[in-house]
Design a protein around this motif. Structure first.
Motif, short mmCIF file in Angstrom:
data_model
loop_
_atom_site.label_atom_id
_atom_site.label_comp_id
_atom_site.label_asym_id
_atom_site.label_seq_id
_atom_site.Cartn_x
_atom_site.Cartn_y
_atom_site.Cartn_z
N THR A 76 0.83 -1.21 0.00
CA THR A 76 0.00 0.00 0.00
C THR A 76 0.86 1.25 0.00
O THR A 76 0.58 2.22 -0.72
CB THR A 76 -0.93 0.00 1.22
OG1 THR A 76 -1.77 -1.17 1.18
CG2 THR A 76 -1.80 1.24 1.26
N LEU A 77 1.93 1.25 0.80
CA LEU A 77 2.84 2.40 0.82
C LEU A 77 3.52 2.55 -0.54
O LEU A 77 3.64 3.67 -1.06
CB LEU A 77 3.89 2.22 1.91
CG LEU A 77 4.94 3.34 2.02
CD1 LEU A 77 4.28 4.67 2.33
CD2 LEU A 77 5.99 2.99 3.08
N ALA A 78 3.93 1.45 -1.13
CA ALA A 78 4.56 1.51 -2.46
C ALA A 78 3.57 2.03 -3.50
O ALA A 78 3.93 2.82 -4.37
CB ALA A 78 5.07 0.13 -2.85
N ASP A 79 2.31 1.60 -3.40
CA ASP A 79 1.29 2.08 -4.34
C ASP A 79 1.09 3.59 -4.20
O ASP A 79 0.86 4.29 -5.19
CB ASP A 79 -0.04 1.36 -4.08
CG ASP A 79 -0.03 -0.08 -4.57
OD1 ASP A 79 0.83 -0.42 -5.41
OD2 ASP A 79 -0.87 -0.86 -4.10
N ALA A 80 1.18 4.08 -2.96
CA ALA A 80 1.01 5.52 -2.73
C ALA A 80 2.13 6.30 -3.42
O ALA A 80 1.90 7.36 -4.02
CB ALA A 80 1.00 5.82 -1.23
N ARG A 115 3.23 9.33 9.71
CA ARG A 115 3.11 8.37 10.81
C ARG A 115 3.33 6.94 10.38
O ARG A 115 3.35 6.03 11.21
CB ARG A 115 1.72 8.48 11.46
CG ARG A 115 1.38 9.85 12.01
CD ARG A 115 2.34 10.27 13.12
NE ARG A 115 2.35 9.36 14.24
CZ ARG A 115 1.51 9.42 15.28
NH1 ARG A 115 0.58 10.35 15.30
NH2 ARG A 115 1.60 8.57 16.28
N THR A 116 3.47 6.72 9.08
CA THR A 116 3.56 5.35 8.59
C THR A 116 4.73 5.09 7.65
O THR A 116 5.15 3.96 7.47
CB THR A 116 2.27 4.98 7.83
OG1 THR A 116 2.12 5.84 6.70
CG2 THR A 116 1.05 5.12 8.72
N GLY A 117 5.29 6.14 7.06
CA GLY A 117 6.31 5.95 6.03
C GLY A 117 7.64 5.45 6.53
O GLY A 117 8.48 5.02 5.74
N GLY A 118 7.86 5.49 7.85
CA GLY A 118 9.15 5.05 8.38
C GLY A 118 9.47 3.58 8.16
O GLY A 118 10.62 3.17 8.27
N LEU A 119 8.46 2.79 7.80
CA LEU A 119 8.73 1.36 7.61
C LEU A 119 9.58 1.09 6.38
O LEU A 119 10.08 -0.02 6.19
CB LEU A 119 7.44 0.54 7.57
CG LEU A 119 6.44 0.72 6.43
CD1 LEU A 119 6.81 -0.16 5.24
CD2 LEU A 119 5.03 0.36 6.89
N TYR A 120 9.80 2.13 5.52
CA TYR A 120 10.65 1.89 4.35
C TYR A 120 12.07 1.52 4.76
O TYR A 120 12.81 0.90 4.00
CB TYR A 120 10.66 3.12 3.44
CG TYR A 120 11.73 4.15 3.74
CD1 TYR A 120 12.98 4.07 3.15
CD2 TYR A 120 11.49 5.19 4.63
CE1 TYR A 120 13.97 5.00 3.43
CE2 TYR A 120 12.46 6.13 4.91
CZ TYR A 120 13.70 6.03 4.31
OH TYR A 120 14.68 6.94 4.59
N VAL A 135 7.19 -4.60 -4.45
CA VAL A 135 7.64 -3.33 -3.88
C VAL A 135 8.93 -2.88 -4.55
O VAL A 135 9.09 -1.69 -4.90
CB VAL A 135 7.83 -3.46 -2.36
CG1 VAL A 135 8.50 -2.21 -1.79
CG2 VAL A 135 6.49 -3.70 -1.68
N ARG A 136 9.84 -3.81 -4.76
CA ARG A 136 11.10 -3.45 -5.40
C ARG A 136 10.86 -2.93 -6.82
O ARG A 136 11.54 -2.00 -7.27
CB ARG A 136 12.05 -4.65 -5.43
CG ARG A 136 13.36 -4.34 -6.14
CD ARG A 136 14.41 -5.42 -5.96
NE ARG A 136 15.57 -5.15 -6.79
CZ ARG A 136 16.48 -4.22 -6.55
NH1 ARG A 136 16.35 -3.46 -5.47
NH2 ARG A 136 17.50 -4.03 -7.35
N GLY A 137 9.91 -3.52 -7.52
CA GLY A 137 9.62 -3.05 -8.88
C GLY A 137 9.20 -1.59 -8.90
O GLY A 137 9.64 -0.83 -9.77
N ILE A 138 8.38 -1.20 -7.94
CA ILE A 138 7.95 0.20 -7.87
C ILE A 138 9.11 1.10 -7.50
O ILE A 138 9.30 2.18 -8.09
CB ILE A 138 6.80 0.34 -6.86
CG1 ILE A 138 5.54 -0.33 -7.42
CG2 ILE A 138 6.54 1.81 -6.52
CD1 ILE A 138 4.37 -0.36 -6.46
N VAL A 139 9.92 0.67 -6.53
CA VAL A 139 11.06 1.48 -6.10
C VAL A 139 12.07 1.65 -7.23
O VAL A 139 12.59 2.75 -7.47
CB VAL A 139 11.74 0.84 -4.86
CG1 VAL A 139 13.05 1.54 -4.54
CG2 VAL A 139 10.79 0.88 -3.66
N VAL A 140 12.34 0.57 -7.94
CA VAL A 140 13.31 0.64 -9.05
C VAL A 140 12.78 1.53 -10.16
O VAL A 140 13.52 2.35 -10.73
CB VAL A 140 13.61 -0.78 -9.58
CG1 VAL A 140 14.38 -0.71 -10.90
CG2 VAL A 140 14.41 -1.57 -8.55
#
Length: 411
Positions: A76-80, A115-120, A135-140
């Motif tokens: 969900t964070l990656a989608d955001a 409040r939630t993004g620190g999990l990266y 998740v890696r695909g989105i980050v890359v």
């Protein structure tokens, strides 16, 4: 009978009305906050259920176990992030503008998820299989788009430098999600976007003088307590606090398990000692940096150089500090964060001496961004030279400052 049925039906209807339509989203928000603040292993599903306002059995109807919930939270964070950058139009003829828009979008996403993004910081350590790939695909993809625009702005930049500057920009725009300093949202967005954008023009040295020799580990301590602490930090960084046992630590230190308890009453006590060791080193380096400086600018330069050196030479300790805070007792966690705030205030005070146009609050945000970049870049699989990390962190703090403010302290 009819009256009883009517009453029962009405109660069910009232319960249905009270049940939020977006219950799954509520669970995910509660989980993201918990994972971000405490880390994966410290979070219990019962705590998430309570925070979401439902029972544990109700939570299990949505997610079968903690990993499934964590994976969905990370996705969900990656989608955001993907949505934030996906909304930015491509501008092949205006790469600098597109790059700034992308940085602004990512900064906005970090602010929205403070409040939630620190999990990266630790999502890559725990995601598995398809979840990790997703998740890696989105980050890359995000990294490549930023890098592509950077290379269009600076076509002579080598790929390694482009990757490093892109990683630094990404870390900087993510930094608002790693702390709780206060500032109006618009000011955060402009400040952090501008700071990250200033990295576009940073010239990294080509000299290998600052490169890190990954094979050099230095001498080991002789004291049994120090050996235990050093081996514990190494194991916690490699496997996670929860996965390491006292027997593992004893074997690594070449001691019987009983030998561990002669120095530490528990595994938690070892972790607490490791956290205070990291905190103390950051505090000490501030005093050392100031004692060797004559001007505010020299103080900032010395602070950054020493902090980067700490990150690069004590990478395991800093990694544990970032990822295992949730396994420290609440009182100790409060005290550690209090000391961290004091250290940030000291950095920020000197930064405002160099850049008097900054408010104290703005300086705190820039300091947090620079520290985040130092930690993130020093944890890369292929660690860059310390002088490159230092240059990028200094650019975040000083912007395009030309160094002309070298005024003696006290003048």
């Amino acid at each position: 009978m009819t009256a009883r049925m009517s009453t029962s039906t009405e109660s069910a209807r009232r319960a249905s009305r009270r049940r939020p339509a977006d219950r799954r989203a509520v669970i995910l928000r509660s989980a993201a906050k918990a994972f971000s603040e405490s880390g994966y292993h410290s979070v219990r599903l019962d705590d998430i259920a309570e925070a979401a306002g439902l029972s544990a059995p109700a939570l299990y109807r949505h997610f079968p176990n903690k990993y499934a919930l964590f994976a969905e939270t990370a996705r969900t964070l990656a989608d955001a992030l993907a949505s934030a950058t996906g909304a930015i139009a491509e501008r092949p003829d205006r790469p600098r503008e597109e790059l700034r828009d992308l940085l602004a979008a990512l900064t906005g996403a970090a602010i929205e998820n403070r409040r939630t993004g620190g999990l990266y910081h630790w999502e890559a350590d725990y995601l598995q299989g398809d979840d990790a790939d997703y998740v890696r695909g989105i980050v890359v993809a995000q990294h490549r788009r930023l890098r592509s625009n950077l290379l269009r702005v600076r076509p002579t930049l080598d790929l390694e430098s482009a990757d490093l500057i892109t990683a630094a920009m990404t870390s900087a725009v993510a930094s608002p999600a790693t702390h709780r300093a206060a500032l109006p949202v618009r000011q955060i967005g402009d400040l952090i976007t501008d700071a990250a954008g200033s990295l576009i023009d940073e010239e990294l040295s080509t000299s290998p003088a600052g490169s890190v020799d990954e094979t050099t580990t230095g001498l080991s301590p002789m004291s049994k307590r120090e050996v235990l602490l050093a081996e514990s930090i190494r194991l916690f960084a490699a496997h996670g606090f929860r996965e390491v046992t006292i027997d593992d630590i004893a074997r690594a230190a070449e001691l019987p398990a009983s030998g561990v308890y002669r120095h530490f009453e528990s595994k938690a006590a070892i972790l607490q000692a490791a956290f205070w060791r990291a905190s103390d080193r950051v505090t000490v380096l501030i005093g050392d940096a100031l004692s060797s400086s004559r001007t505010p600018r020299e103080a900032i330069e010395s602070l950054v150089e020493r902090y980067v050196d700490l990150c690069c030479t004590n990478n395991d300790m800093l990694s544990v500090y970032v990822t295992e805070i949730g396994n420290v007792a609440a009182r100790q966690r409060t005290e550690l964060r209090g000391q961290q705030r004091i250290n940030i205030e000291e950095w920020a005070a000197w930064l405002t001496r160099v850049r008097p146009g900054l408010s104290a609050a703005q300086a705190r945000f820039l300091v947090q961004a620079a520290l985040n970049v130092a930690i993130d870049l020093s944890r890369l699989g292929r660690r860059p030279p310390p002088d490159h990390i230092t240059a990028l962190a200094l650019r975040l703090l000083l912007g395009a400052d030309d160094g002309s403010d070298r005024v003696e302290v006290g003048e």
